[in-house]
Write an enzyme that holds these catalytic residues in place. Sequence first.
Site, mmCIF file in Angstrom:
data_model
loop_
_atom_site.group_PDB
_atom_site.id
_atom_site.type_symbol
_atom_site.label_atom_id
_atom_site.label_comp_id
_atom_site.label_asym_id
_atom_site.label_seq_id
_atom_site.Cartn_x
_atom_site.Cartn_y
_atom_site.Cartn_z
ATOM 1 N N TYR A 150 0.858 -1.187 0.000
ATOM 2 C CA TYR A 150 0.000 0.000 0.000
ATOM 3 C C TYR A 150 0.890 1.231 0.000
ATOM 4 O O TYR A 150 1.526 1.552 0.999
ATOM 5 C CB TYR A 150 -0.897 -0.036 1.234
ATOM 6 C CG TYR A 150 -1.993 1.006 1.290
ATOM 7 C CD1 TYR A 150 -2.259 1.890 0.245
ATOM 8 C CD2 TYR A 150 -2.788 1.101 2.432
ATOM 9 C CE1 TYR A 150 -3.265 2.823 0.323
ATOM 10 C CE2 TYR A 150 -3.817 2.030 2.521
ATOM 11 C CZ TYR A 150 -4.038 2.891 1.468
ATOM 12 O OH TYR A 150 -5.047 3.822 1.562
ATOM 13 N N LYS A 178 -1.618 -1.458 -3.960
ATOM 14 C CA LYS A 178 -2.687 -0.451 -3.935
ATOM 15 C C LYS A 178 -1.995 0.890 -4.100
ATOM 16 O O LYS A 178 -1.220 1.319 -3.232
ATOM 17 C CB LYS A 178 -3.488 -0.504 -2.645
ATOM 18 C CG LYS A 178 -4.609 0.543 -2.618
ATOM 19 C CD LYS A 178 -5.372 0.546 -1.299
ATOM 20 C CE LYS A 178 -6.430 1.648 -1.299
ATOM 21 N NZ LYS A 178 -7.125 1.752 0.009
#
Length: 308
Positions: A150, A178
């Site tokens: 992330y 992400k």
Amino acid sequence: MTLPTTTPATTAPDPAPPFGRSLCAMITPFTEDGALDLEGAQRLAVRLVAEGCDGLVLNGTTGESPTTTDDEKARLVAAVREAVGGRAALVAGVGTADTRHTVELARAAGTAGADGVLVVTPYYSRPPQEAVAAHFRQVADGCGLPVMLYDIPGRTGTRIEPDTMIRLAAHPRIVAVKDCSYDFLGTQKVLARTGLAYYAGCDEHVLALYAVGAAGCVSTVANAVPAHMAAILDAFDAGDAARATRLQLAAVPLTEAMTGAGLPGTVTAKALLGRLGLPAGPVRAPLLPAGREAADGLVARYEALLGR
């Protein structure tokens, strides 16, 4: 001169995305007194899957992970798994500023039924890139689940630099990203040089990132309009780029209201879902609920997008 346009017959199809295409960064519903609402979470998850999400991210930023306990995180994953069965991939947010704690959360998520883990860059301590890479490798080694990195430097204070991403892609369990980096060039550099499955973590980037080879999205806006966000990807996959563009642009007012108007996506998503009669409940402090004017604006943009 005419350039050759043929593709070798041995070209393999793109592999299936590891966690699906259209993922929702799901809120964590609470009861009115602030307790974890597992029944509400199950109802919300079933709705999201029925309306187009083939993956759910639980215990992420939108899921208020900073204010839920380790036990609540594991119970949420177990309850949602029970509700959706094998109809959607479950990715559990496990990121903390402590590598050992992150590994513990990742193992607990696997035991509870997660298919993978979302691991954010360690925050506040501002580790250099070698320490960032070591953190992710230790988590991947320690939990045995596929890992989605992330990258959100606006919150953590530290990038996962493209060169670091490229090195981490060599790890067999680091499979996805992400992307909230707001570095479109850097993202394309990694896409061109690795097999990492990129997921747009910012709703305004869903189509743009998908068009250059991303696997899909992890959407906050999908809490309210899961079918619409999935339809953007469906239209592009069907070869109708014009329709995909229309759908992406049609979502801009709601996207701006939910993620770009100065309130956290958790706050806006819960305000809108609450107005729609869907499981949500209050936010936990230090967050504060959206005011009436903001909630009214969210409903108006939602209804405009759905043509009501």
